[in-house]
Design an enzyme around this catalytic site. Sequence first.
Site, PDB file in Angstrom:
ATOM      1  N   LYS A 293       2.540   3.465  -5.824  1.00 36.30           N
ATOM      2  CA  LYS A 293       2.301   2.444  -6.702  1.00 36.30           C
ATOM      3  C   LYS A 293       3.164   1.828  -7.518  1.00 36.30           C
ATOM      4  CE  LYS A 293      -1.034   3.458  -4.161  1.00 36.30           C
ATOM      5  NZ  LYS A 293      -0.960   2.673  -2.796  1.00 36.30           N
TER       6      LYS A 293
ATOM      7  N   ASP B 263      -3.446  -3.037  -2.506  1.00 38.31           N
ATOM      8  CA  ASP B 263      -4.296  -2.034  -2.379  1.00 38.31           C
ATOM      9  C   ASP B 263      -4.314  -1.095  -3.987  1.00 38.31           C
ATOM     10  OD1 ASP B 263      -5.264   0.945  -0.686  1.00 38.31           O
ATOM     11  OD2 ASP B 263      -6.638  -0.449  -1.508  1.00 38.31           O
ATOM     12  N   ASN B 264      -5.347  -0.650  -4.306  1.00 34.44           N
ATOM     13  CA  ASN B 264      -5.404   0.341  -5.185  1.00 34.44           C
ATOM     14  C   ASN B 264      -5.005  -0.113  -6.750  1.00 34.44           C
ATOM     15  OD1 ASN B 264      -3.895   1.937  -2.727  1.00 34.44           O
ATOM     16  ND2 ASN B 264      -5.725   2.908  -3.353  1.00 34.44           N
TER      17      ASN B 264
ATOM     18  N   GLU C 197     -11.063   4.388  -0.951  1.00 36.49           N
ATOM     19  CA  GLU C 197     -11.426   4.660   0.385  1.00 36.49           C
ATOM     20  C   GLU C 197     -12.362   6.197   0.382  1.00 36.49           C
ATOM     21  OE1 GLU C 197      -8.595   3.944  -0.268  1.00 36.49           O
ATOM     22  OE2 GLU C 197      -7.129   5.387   0.150  1.00 36.49           O
TER      23      GLU C 197
ATOM     24  N   ASP D 232       0.886  -1.152  -0.025  1.00 35.79           N
ATOM     25  CA  ASP D 232       0.004   0.018   0.087  1.00 35.79           C
ATOM     26  C   ASP D 232       1.111   1.226  -0.091  1.00 35.79           C
ATOM     27  OD1 ASP D 232      -2.578   1.348   2.234  1.00 35.79           O
ATOM     28  OD2 ASP D 232      -2.332   1.545  -0.203  1.00 35.79           O
TER      29      ASP D 232
END
Length: 214
Positions: A144, A169-170, A199, A141
């Site tokens: 990226k 994540d993401n 989120e 996380d």
Amino acid sequence: TQSTRPQRLLGAVKKNATRGDPRSVVKAIDQFCRQKEWAMNVGDEKGCILDSVVSELNPATVLELGTYCGYSTVRIASMLPPHAKLITLEFNPDYAAVARQVIAWAGLEDKVQLVEGASGDLIPKMSEQFEVETFDLVFLDHWKDRYLPDTKLMEECGLLKKGSVLLADNVICPGTPEYLEYVRASPRYESQYFRSHLEYTKVEDGLEKSVFLG
Ligand SMILES: C[S@@+](CC[C@H](N)C(=O)[O-])C[C@H]1O[C@@H](n2cnc3c(N)ncnc32)[C@H](O)[C@@H]1O
Ligand SMILES: O=C(c1ccccc1)c1ccc(O)c(O)c1[N+](=O)[O-]
Ligand SMILES: [Mg+2]
């Protein structure tokens, strides 16, 4: 002098959460982010998916890449069995300072080792400096563009064993296209996408769970 967003988030934890109660810390942060200021915690919706992966895996060793204010650190650590350990890496000292206080407020210092530094520098030192052989779970996380290089680094450093789980994540927003392509195309991983939202928003995002096959 002006306070920072992490400092205001910490203030909300101290004001609204009960010392030693991780769930109240998580709730206080989610409330702050919904009612006051958006912040880049994994959040409540994706957090439930994270919780289910952790409880199903029951990991003894966890590595988190990107601590920020410690929201996901608290979520994960609160679910770990007694002698399990979570190592979380954060290279921003101001964020690390806030995270230490959030983790302490939740009463989880004994389960968490927050290490200040860059993942690219720290991952090769894991086995010698932090007495870790392999990780059962890695939560990616951080920035990226580091997901893929750090995954390759973890492979090279022998930090993954058959059954180790990468949870990223993401993968949609902001997105990690190179990482996603790698884990989905590689015969060394079995990947699964959990659709959710960025989120505290209605924007599509999700988590990619990739099991290392050895
Ligand atoms: C999205 S935030 C982490 C959020 C946290 N996992 C949560 O859900 O509560 C990303 C964090 O990773 C940190 N970071 C980014 N790249 C990093 C790297 N290469 N090594 C260590 N920390 C990094 C940033 O400073 C930032 O605090
Ligand atoms: O990159 C951003 C970002 C980009 C621009 C503005 C604010 C945040 C972001 C957004 C949501 C996330 O869950 C997350 O982990 C990150 N991050 O920084 O790692
Ligand atoms: Mg994120």
